[in-house]
Design a protein around this motif. Structure first.
Motif, mmCIF file in Angstrom:
data_model
loop_
_atom_site.group_PDB
_atom_site.id
_atom_site.type_symbol
_atom_site.label_atom_id
_atom_site.label_comp_id
_atom_site.label_asym_id
_atom_site.label_seq_id
_atom_site.Cartn_x
_atom_site.Cartn_y
_atom_site.Cartn_z
ATOM 1 N N ASP A 173 2.434 11.623 1.995
ATOM 2 C CA ASP A 173 1.289 12.457 2.325
ATOM 3 C C ASP A 173 0.047 11.573 2.352
ATOM 4 O O ASP A 173 -0.515 11.232 1.308
ATOM 5 C CB ASP A 173 1.143 13.571 1.286
ATOM 6 N N GLN A 175 -3.498 11.825 0.489
ATOM 7 C CA GLN A 175 -3.623 11.529 -0.932
ATOM 8 C C GLN A 175 -3.952 10.054 -1.156
ATOM 9 O O GLN A 175 -3.227 9.175 -0.696
ATOM 10 C CB GLN A 175 -2.330 11.890 -1.667
ATOM 11 N N GLU A 205 -9.572 16.369 3.886
ATOM 12 C CA GLU A 205 -8.221 16.045 4.332
ATOM 13 C C GLU A 205 -8.228 15.298 5.660
ATOM 14 O O GLU A 205 -7.556 14.274 5.817
ATOM 15 C CB GLU A 205 -7.396 17.332 4.466
#
Length: 243
Positions: A56, A59, A104
């Motif tokens: 991911d 992160q 994000e």
């Protein structure tokens, strides 16, 4: 066998690039947050030419350690190339973004590229032959987007590409591919219909662009055939935006 790291490799352009690289004789290290997509990739590519990692890239602890872990944990002695393809697109107004979504998209589309690229370059800058980084930007980074955050991050990728071409020379070449309207991707279905029609109207080559068409250009930039190219942004857009 030359090893190529591809982020966002489970679908669309990333998947097409992974397939093309294996066909061209490379070993692919594929990373993505999509577990099922990685499993599909495993089903169509030979296991001795493919390695997958569930990752991911929104992160910080993932993108700050991913490259070093390939060397130190997974014991790869050398990597030939890095394709920074992972990205997200929401296709909505800047007014509709939540704070979490802003963080994000910034992390996945741009910030992770900073860390992945510099860590790759630090490890491979003393290599005996040239290495390659290919960043995936977008026409949205060049001409703008109704999704302002997407357009801004992709413009940042272009700036990073040009700067890192200087930073990582002479051993590591850094180029970018700037796709236009690419069919059969997760992004395509999120583009508002009126914007898709506008892209299509602008195209002067009418054959729809598929992910493998972009993969062909990425493969060229990875190869020695592009050995004199660095800091370049190559459009794959059916001629929609001459620039």
């Amino acid at each position: 066998m030359k090893k190529i790291v591809i982020t966002g490799a489970a679908n669309g352009i990333g998947k097409a690039t992974a397939v093309a690289c294996v066909k061209a004789g490379y070993y692919v290290i594929a990373a993505d947050i999509d577990r099922l997509g990685l499993q599909t990739l495993q089903a169509i590519l030979p296991p001795h030419r493919l390695e997958t990692h569930l990752a991911d890239f929104s992160q910080a602890h993932v993108y700050q350690s991913f490259i070093s872990n390939l060397y130190d944990v997974h014991k790869h002695r050398a990597l030939y190339a890095l394709v920074n393809n992972a990205g997200i697109y929401h296709g909505k107004s800047i007014y509709d973004y939540t704070n979490a979504e802003v963080d994000e998209i910034w992390a996945v589309n741009l910030k992770s590229l900073v860390y992945l690229s510099k860590d790759f370059a630090r490890r491979e800058s003393a290599a005996g032959y040239s290495r390659s980084i290919v960043n995936i930007t977008s026409v949205a980074g060049e001409v703008g987007s109704m999704d302002a955050l997407y357009g801004a991050t992709k413009a940042g990728v272009i700036g990073l590409t040009k700067a890192n071409a200087w930073n990582f020379a002479p051993r590591i070449r850094v180029n970018a591919v700037s796709p236009g309207l690419i069919r059969d991707t997760s992004i395509h279905d999120r583009i508002p219909e009126h914007r898709r029609r506008e892209y299509e109207r602008q195209e002067i080559i009418k054959e729809p662009i598929q992910p493998d068409g972009v993969a062909d250009v990425i493969l060229f930039l990875l190869s020695e055939q592009s050995r004199h190219m660095t800091g370049k942004v190559i459009a794959v857009d059916n001629g929609a935006y001459p620039r």
